[in-house]
Design a protein around this motif. Structure first.
Motif, short mmCIF file in Angstrom:
data_model
loop_
_atom_site.label_atom_id
_atom_site.label_comp_id
_atom_site.label_asym_id
_atom_site.label_seq_id
_atom_site.Cartn_x
_atom_site.Cartn_y
_atom_site.Cartn_z
N TYR A 3 0.80 -1.29 -0.13
CA TYR A 3 -0.28 -0.12 -0.32
C TYR A 3 0.95 0.99 0.21
O TYR A 3 0.88 1.93 -0.66
CB TYR A 3 -0.90 0.41 1.03
CG TYR A 3 -2.08 -0.73 1.30
CD1 TYR A 3 -2.90 -1.09 0.14
CD2 TYR A 3 -2.50 -1.56 2.42
CE1 TYR A 3 -3.60 -1.90 0.11
CE2 TYR A 3 -3.22 -3.24 2.13
CZ TYR A 3 -4.05 -3.11 1.30
OH TYR A 3 -4.67 -3.86 1.14
N THR A 8 -3.21 8.03 -0.80
CA THR A 8 -4.17 7.34 -1.80
C THR A 8 -5.64 8.33 -0.65
O THR A 8 -5.10 9.22 -0.23
CB THR A 8 -4.67 5.59 -1.68
OG1 THR A 8 -5.14 6.03 -1.60
CG2 THR A 8 -4.77 5.88 0.45
N GLU A 9 -6.91 8.72 -1.65
CA GLU A 9 -7.55 8.76 -0.45
C GLU A 9 -8.57 8.33 0.37
O GLU A 9 -8.76 6.99 0.14
CB GLU A 9 -9.09 9.31 -1.36
CG GLU A 9 -10.06 10.70 -0.65
CD GLU A 9 -10.69 11.23 -2.27
OE1 GLU A 9 -10.36 12.51 -2.22
OE2 GLU A 9 -11.72 10.37 -2.47
N ARG A 28 -12.16 13.93 3.63
CA ARG A 28 -11.53 13.05 2.36
C ARG A 28 -9.73 14.11 2.70
O ARG A 28 -9.71 15.28 2.34
CB ARG A 28 -11.62 12.89 1.38
CG ARG A 28 -13.09 12.09 1.15
CD ARG A 28 -13.40 11.99 0.23
NE ARG A 28 -14.81 11.44 -0.01
CZ ARG A 28 -15.41 10.36 0.26
NH1 ARG A 28 -14.75 9.77 -1.03
NH2 ARG A 28 -16.45 9.55 0.08
N MET A 30 -5.85 13.02 1.50
CA MET A 30 -4.74 12.26 0.49
C MET A 30 -3.18 11.74 0.96
O MET A 30 -3.02 12.98 1.65
CB MET A 30 -4.63 12.39 -0.76
CG MET A 30 -5.37 13.48 -1.90
SD MET A 30 -6.03 12.24 -2.28
CE MET A 30 -4.89 10.90 -3.41
N GLU A 32 -0.61 8.41 2.95
CA GLU A 32 -0.17 6.19 2.16
C GLU A 32 0.03 6.06 3.72
O GLU A 32 0.11 4.73 3.85
CB GLU A 32 0.66 6.89 1.20
CG GLU A 32 2.32 7.61 2.35
CD GLU A 32 2.84 7.05 1.30
OE1 GLU A 32 4.90 6.71 1.92
OE2 GLU A 32 3.02 6.77 0.06
N ARG A 76 -5.00 2.04 2.92
CA ARG A 76 -5.71 1.37 1.49
C ARG A 76 -6.61 2.39 0.94
O ARG A 76 -6.40 3.33 1.29
CB ARG A 76 -6.27 0.23 1.51
CG ARG A 76 -6.99 0.00 2.15
CD ARG A 76 -7.90 -1.54 2.58
NE ARG A 76 -8.86 -1.72 3.53
CZ ARG A 76 -9.69 -1.08 2.96
NH1 ARG A 76 -10.48 -0.02 1.80
NH2 ARG A 76 -11.37 -1.14 3.52
N PRO A 77 -6.26 2.55 -0.17
CA PRO A 77 -7.81 3.40 -1.12
C PRO A 77 -9.35 3.20 -0.15
O PRO A 77 -9.39 2.08 -0.01
CB PRO A 77 -7.68 3.06 -2.19
CG PRO A 77 -6.27 2.13 -2.68
CD PRO A 77 -6.17 1.76 -1.50
#
Length: 90
Positions: A3, A8-9, A28, A30, A32, A76-77
């Motif tokens: 991951y 990711t968002e 939300r 962004m 990782e 993870r997304p």
């Protein structure tokens, strides 16, 4: 490939004092890792939230992050991160 291969968002939910400091209940971002979520949230909302987050425990997809290094907790997304300040009257 893990991951950590890219940003990711994720959804961040703030509870109690964290919600008050952020000025929103959910957003939300962004990121990782959990460390990146904390950094992005502080960049967006400022030092008051930074102070609250130092006292928070965190859930990632309903699982406690515990005392593990936030930089090692990959997201993870679509992950949901929840910031839970200490609650009085437990």
């Amino acid at each position: 490939m893990g991951y950590l291969s890219g940003v990711t968002e994720v959804t961040v939910r703030y509870w109690a004092a964290a919600r008050d400091a952020a000025g929103v209940a959910e957003e939300r971002l962004m990121a990782e890792t959990l460390a990146a979520v904390i950094e992005a949230a502080v960049d967006r909302h400022g030092p008051r939230l930074a102070e609250v987050l130092t006292r928070c425990s965190f859930l990632i997809d309903e699982k406690p992050a515990g005392r593990r290094d936030p930089a090692t907790l990959a997201l993870r997304p679509g992950s949901v991160v929840e910031a839970l300040p200490p609650f009085a009257g437990g």
